[in-house]
Motif scaffolding. Structure first.
Motif, PDB file in Angstrom:
ATOM      1  N   SER A 138       6.453   0.988  15.988  1.00 25.28           N
ATOM      2  CA  SER A 138       6.613   0.410  16.396  1.00 25.28           C
ATOM      3  C   SER A 138       7.279  -1.536  16.587  1.00 25.28           C
ATOM      4  CB  SER A 138       5.752   1.019  17.812  1.00 25.28           C
ATOM      5  OG  SER A 138       4.410   0.669  17.308  1.00 25.28           O
ATOM      6  N   ILE A 391      12.678   5.284  14.405  1.00 25.62           N
ATOM      7  CA  ILE A 391      11.797   5.830  15.003  1.00 25.62           C
ATOM      8  C   ILE A 391      12.745   6.414  16.603  1.00 25.62           C
ATOM      9  CG2 ILE A 391       9.727   4.600  14.278  1.00 25.62           C
ATOM     10  CD1 ILE A 391      10.410   2.871  16.369  1.00 25.62           C
ATOM     11  N   ASP A 395       9.899   4.405  21.622  1.00 28.96           N
ATOM     12  CA  ASP A 395       8.227   4.546  20.811  1.00 28.96           C
ATOM     13  C   ASP A 395       7.594   3.433  20.576  1.00 28.96           C
ATOM     14  OD1 ASP A 395       7.304   7.162  20.462  1.00 28.96           O
ATOM     15  OD2 ASP A 395       8.657   7.665  18.782  1.00 28.96           O
TER      16      ASP A 395
END
Length: 434
Positions: A138, A391, A395
Motif C-alpha cells: 500500500s 492491490i 487498500d
C-alpha cells in the motif's frame, strides 16, 4: 433561458451521463445538445464548429509532441539512469527506495511533463523492487502515485501549456512559477517517507561513494539537459512552447537512437502509435470541453457566477481557497484538461475581478487538478500504480491520505503567499510577468 437554468441542464446532463459510464469526452459533447435544441437561436452544427475552432491552435500542437518526447524518453531507458542517480543521492536515507521514488519523479517530471507517464514508467520499475525489499504494498503504491503528480507541476508541464494557450498567460512564466511548488511537494513527500521509515523500520541502502555519485550524474546528464533546453529556450525567447516540444522530440530521438542506442528503428512505429493514440484522446477531450465552455460563455454563466461571488465579498485568499476546492472536487471526476477548459475559463473572470494574478490562479488550478490524479473515483495515477502493485485501490487509500495531507499544506502556502511563486518569473521575465 437564464444562466441558472442553462447551467442546471448542462451540468445535470453531464453528471447523468458520467453516472451512466459514458466516457467523459463524449459526455461533455452530448451535454450541450439538449440546450441547442431548446434554444431556437442555436443548432447542433455549432458543436462541431466550436470543436474544430479549438483544434485550430498552434499552442495545442505542443501536447502531442510533449507526449511523444515522454514516450521516447521512456523507451530510451532514461528512467533507469534517473533511478541510479536518485539512489546515489538519497538512497542512504531511512526508507531509501521511498526517497528514490520521490527524487526520480521530480527528475522525470522535468523531462516528460506527464504524470501518467511518470506513474507507469517509474511504478513498473520501483513498486516491485520496493515490495521485494519489504515495503508495504500500500505504501509503495501510494508514494508512487502521489509523487507522480509532480509530472504536471514541475516544468515542462502539458497542463501549463494548455492553460497558457487557453487563457493567454505566459507559458514561460508558468513554467518558472511551477518550480517552487514542485520542490516543496517533493520535500513534503520525503519528510513523510522519513517518518514512515522510522516507524515501520524500512531498509536503508549503503551510502554511495563520490565516484559512484559522479558516475551516476554523468550517466543521466544528457537526459537532465532536457528541461534546461525546453524551459531555458522558452524563457530566453529562443523558441515558442510548440517549437520547444518539437526540439524535445528531436533531442529525445537523438538520445534514444544515436547516443544510447536503446530505441531501435523497429520500436519507433509502436512508440509513435501509442503517442498518437493518447494525443487523440486528449485532443478530443479538448474539443468537446471547448464546446461545453463556449455554451457556458454564450449564456453568460461566468458573469452570473462573478456577480454571485462578488456579493460574498471574498478577497484574493478567499477566492484562492474557493478555486482550489472547486478544482479538487472536479478533479476527482474528470481529466485535468477538460476541467481546465470548463472550470478554469468560468473562474478566470472571478479571479481577475478580485485582483488575483493570472499565474497565481493557474498554479492553484494546476496543483489542485494534479492532486485529483490520486483521488478516487477518477484518480488515474493511483489506478495505474495500484494495478502495477496488484492491490485494490481502496487498500492504498489510507497511505495516500497521509501523504496527501502535507501536499495540501503546500497548496495552502501557495494560496496564502503568492509572491513566493511569482518571485522567480518576475526576476527572470520582468517584461512579461508584472
Amino acid at each position: 433561458m437564464g444562466p441558472g437554468e442553462v447551467a442546471a441542464i448542462l451540468f445535470g446532463t453531464f453528471a447523468l451521463l458520467v453516472v451512466l459510464r459514458v466516457p467523459v469526452a463524449f459526455a461533455l459533447g452530448l451535454a450541450v445538445v439538449p440546450v441547442f435544441f431548446i434554444d431556437p437561436r442555436l443548432t447542433p452544427v455549432l458543436l462541431m464548429r466550436e470543436m474544430f475552432k479549438s483544434y485550430n491552435s498552434f499552442v495545442l500542437l505542443a501536447v502531442p509532441f510533449f507526449l511523444l518526447a515522454a514516450n521516447l524518453m521512456n523507451g530510451a531507458g532514461i528512467t533507469d539512469r534517473l533511478i541510479r542517480l536518485a539512489r546515489a543521492m538519497v538512497g542512504h536515507l531511512p526508507g531509501g527506495l521511498g526517497h528514490v521514488n520521490v527524487m526520480v519523479s521530480m527528475l522525470f517530471a522535468g523531462i516528460s511533463g506527464s504524470s501518467t507517464a511518470d506513474a507507469a514508467g517509474i511504478g513498473s520499475l520501483l513498486i516491485p523492487q520496493m515490495k521485494k525489499e519489504g515495503y508495504d504494498s500500500s505504501f509503495a503504491v501510494a508514494i508512487t502515485a502521489c509523487s507522480s503528480v509532480m509530472g504536471v507541476i514541475i516544468p515542462p508541464s502539458i497542463l501549463m501549456v494548455v492553460w497558457g494557450g487557453l487563457m493567454s498567460v505566459s507559458i514561460g512564466g508558468l513554467f518558472l512559477a511551477g518550480i517552487l511548488p514542485g520542490v516543496l511537494i517533493a520535500g513534503s513527500q520525503m519528510l513523510t517517507v522519513y517518518i514512515y521509515a522510522k516507524r515501520r523500520g524500512y531498509p536503508v541502502h549503503v551510502r554511495s561513494t563520490l565516484i559512484g555519485l559522479l558516475t551516476a550524474t554523468l550517466s543521466a546528464s544528457l537526459a537532465l539537459m532536457t528541461p534546461l533546453i525546453i524551459v531555458g529556450g522558452i524563457v530566453g525567447g529562443f523558441f515558442t512552447p510548440t517549437e520547444a516540444s518539437v526540439v524535445a522530440v528531436l533531442y529525445s530521438l537523438i538520445l534514444g537512437v544515436v547516443v544510447y542506442r536503446s530505441v531501435t528503428l523497429r520500436a519507433l512505429p509502436g512508440i509513435l502509435y501509442d503517442s498518437a493514440r493518447f494525443s487523440a484522446i486528449t485532443l478530443f477531450c479538448i474539443g468537446t470541453a471547448s464546446a461545453f465552455g463556449w455554451c457556458l460563455a454564450y449564456f453568460k454563466i461566468p458573469a452570473a457566477l462573478v456577480a454571485q461571488i462578488e456579493a460574498l465579498g471574498l478577497g484574493i485568499t478567499g477566492t484562492g481557497i474557493m478555486c482550489a476546492l472547486a478544482f479538487l472536487l472536479i478533479g476527482m471526476f474528470i481529466d485535468a484538461i477538460p476541467a481546465i477548459i470548463i472550470l478554469g475559463t468560468v473562474l478566470y473572470p472571478v479571479t481577475v475581478h478580485v485582483g488575483m494574478h493570472p499565474i497565481h490562479f493557474a498554479i492553484i488550478g494546476v496543483m489542485s487538478l494534479a492532486f485529483g490524479l490520486v483521488t478516487p473515483p477518477y484518480g488515474l495515477c493511483l489506478l495505474i500504480a495500484a494495478s502495477i502493485g496488484k492491490i485494490r485501490l481502496v487498500d492504498a487509500m489510507r497511505d495516500v491520505i497521509v501523504i496527501l495531507l502535507p501536499m495540501i499544506a503546500v497548496l495552502m502556502f501557495i494560496i496564502l503567499v503568492p509572491d513566493a511563486i511569482l518571485a522567480l518569473p518576475r526576476w527572470i521575465m520582468p517584461k512579461f510577468v508584472q
